[in-house]
Design an enzyme around this catalytic site. Structure first.
Site, PDB file in Angstrom:
ATOM      1  N   HIS A  12       1.068  -1.292  -0.070  1.00  0.00           N
ATOM      2  CA  HIS A  12       0.189   0.033  -0.199  1.00  0.00           C
ATOM      3  C   HIS A  12       0.933   1.275   0.163  1.00  0.00           C
ATOM      4  CE1 HIS A  12      -3.214  -2.580   1.116  1.00  0.00           C
ATOM      5  NE2 HIS A  12      -2.434  -3.184   1.990  1.00  0.00           N
ATOM      6  N   SER A  42      14.382  21.213 -16.173  1.00  0.00           N
ATOM      7  CA  SER A  42      13.258  22.131 -16.380  1.00  0.00           C
ATOM      8  C   SER A  42      13.462  23.442 -17.076  1.00  0.00           C
ATOM      9  CB  SER A  42      12.691  22.222 -15.092  1.00  0.00           C
ATOM     10  OG  SER A  42      11.640  23.651 -15.027  1.00  0.00           O
ATOM     11  N   LYS A  84      15.848  21.486 -11.045  1.00  0.00           N
ATOM     12  CA  LYS A  84      15.088  20.076 -11.547  1.00  0.00           C
ATOM     13  C   LYS A  84      16.034  19.447 -12.310  1.00  0.00           C
ATOM     14  CE  LYS A  84      11.019  19.461 -10.768  1.00  0.00           C
ATOM     15  NZ  LYS A  84       9.862  19.949 -11.666  1.00  0.00           N
ATOM     16  N   GLU A 108       9.242   8.267 -16.305  1.00  0.00           N
ATOM     17  CA  GLU A 108       7.868   8.756 -16.737  1.00  0.00           C
ATOM     18  C   GLU A 108       7.265   8.176 -18.028  1.00  0.00           C
ATOM     19  OE1 GLU A 108       6.965  12.949 -14.830  1.00  0.00           O
ATOM     20  OE2 GLU A 108       8.866  12.766 -15.968  1.00  0.00           O
TER      21      GLU A 108
END
Ligand code: ARG
Length: 410
Positions: A154, A275, A281, A288
């Site tokens: 979980h 970024s 970043k 992804e």
């Protein structure tokens, strides 16, 4: 000239052409198409339907067509509907014997055979890439496998596990993907050549000869099935979808692990992007996209299943819709397997950070309950004791926010 000019003349509406022509994507089958034609022509020679000089001149023309397409000098014509039409048209230009190439054959058995050949070799390349990824996972597990980190259920810290065991869990999923593709390959390895349009041919063809010449393991059993069966397309797209789902789980894990909150891994700059606005970043784009591309693979599979649903026997033009999703799925998975392999090979595990998290004493709760069990406490009782607010807070109750309690003075 179209292949069916004898009946319709040469005019086709622009809309028909735009909708119907598949050359734009099935040109990828040119090597398989030419291999199929070579086998077919040799078989026609053996069966006495072509004489040896006709066989030789068609084979020479096929060689030439293959090098023309291979080197980009082939001139495609607007009337070349698909790769089968284009090859046959050019062979016929090169030799009058070309007019005999299509003897006893239809594009229906031809395209099914071409596509089966293509899928077999695409599966082989994918299997190879799966092995490469597995090897990298194994190497990383051997090098850093002793490290411990929290295992999650979980997405809550559950019990400590070793990094080796965690990484190899992904390795086992990949090995099932390998088996599934191999199994799909077995049912792909069947020649459809000789099934004709749908009912075979009255001419003395020998489908066994073409099948073995093309390296197929088996020959079709039923002509209608041979030209309309696309199970092999669906099965391989399913195996690729599930493989994509597994890669998406690896991707998601690396997105989480590379976050500042977790900090278990640092991705190499070669596999992360910056970024445009926020200088600090390092975005896990490869991870992804490994997560995101699964949607596309599943879409290719379900889209084509819907195309197949309810199709009457035997060949229908709807079946031409098999190629784009199939090619896209193999292309997508090939790219993903290489990218994920590179990302895993080059990332850095923060073993100290993992160990800190694994040392959370709450992760020992199950071990502690087992310790009581070994001393004769029934497990339910042991579970209750360990789970009681007193035990959890070391004496005082605390809100259930998932954080360990403040250290108490003894
Ligand atoms: N381009 C077609 C396909 O990919 C080839 C078969 C055409 N057959 C036909 N009967 N029109 O399915």
């Amino acid at each position: 000239m179209t292949l069916w000019q004898g009946r319709f003349g040469d005019d086709r509406s622009d809309e028909l052409k735009a909708l119907n022509d598949s050359l734009g994507f099935d040109v990828r089958l040119f090597r398989e198409d030419i291999a199929g034609s070579r086998a077919h022509v040799r078989m026609l020679g053996k069966s006495g339907l072509l004489d040896s000089s006709e066989v030789t001149s068609i084979l020479d023309a096929l060689d030439q067509v293959e090098s023309e397409i291979g080197e980009g000098s082939f001139e495609f014509r607007p009337e070349d509907e698909d790769i089968h039409t284009a090859v046959e048209r050019r062979v016929t230009e090169l030799t009058p014997a070309g007019a005999k190439l299509h003897t006893g054959r239809s594009r229906n058995d031809q395209v099914a055979t071409d596509l089966r050949l293509w899928v077999k070799s695409a599966i082989d390349s994918t299997l190879h890439l799966i092995i490469e990824l597995e090897k990298i996972i194994l190497r990383r597990a051997e090098a850093d496998g002793h490290a411990s980190l929290p295992g999650f259920t979980h997405l809550q810290r559950a019990q400590p596990v070793t990094l080796g065991r965690h990484l190899l869990a992904h390795g086992w999923a990949l090995s099932r993907d390998f088996d599934r593709l191999l199994d799909a390959r077995r049912r792909t390895d069947v020649s459809a050549l000789g099934a004709g349009a749908l009912a075979g041919s009255g001419l003395p063809l020998d489908p066994e000869v073409t099948a073995s010449e093309l390296g197929f393991d088996a020959v079709f059993d039923n002509t209608l099935d041979a030209v309309s069966d696309r199970d092999f397309v669906v099965e391989s797209m399913f195996a690729l979808s599930l493989l994509g789902v597994h890669l998406s789980r690896i991707g998601e894990e690396l997105v989480i692990w590379s976050s500042t909150e977790f900090g278990y891994v640092r991705l190499s700059e070669d596999y992360a992007t910056g970024s445009s606005m926020m200088p600090q970043k390092a975005n896990p784009d490869v991870a992804e996209l490994a997560r995101g591309k699964a949607g596309r693979l599943i879409g290719n599979l379900t889209g084509f299943l819907v195309t197949l649903k309810g199709l009457p026997l035997a060949y229908n033009k709807d079946l031409q819709e098999d190629k784009e999703p199939l090619f896209d799925s193999f292309d997508t998975i090939g790219l993903l397997l290489r990218a994920v392999a590179g990302m895993i090979e080059t990332l850095r595990f923060d073993i100290r950070r993992m160990a800190e998290a694994a040392n959370d004493e709450y992760l020992q709760a199950t071990a502690l309950a087992d310790w009581l069990v070994e001393r004769g406490v029934p497990f339910r009782e042991a579970h209750r004791i360990i789970a009681s607010p007193r035990a959890r807070s070391g004496g005082s109750s605390r809100p259930c926010d998932g954080r360990p309690p403040e250290k108490q003075a003894p």
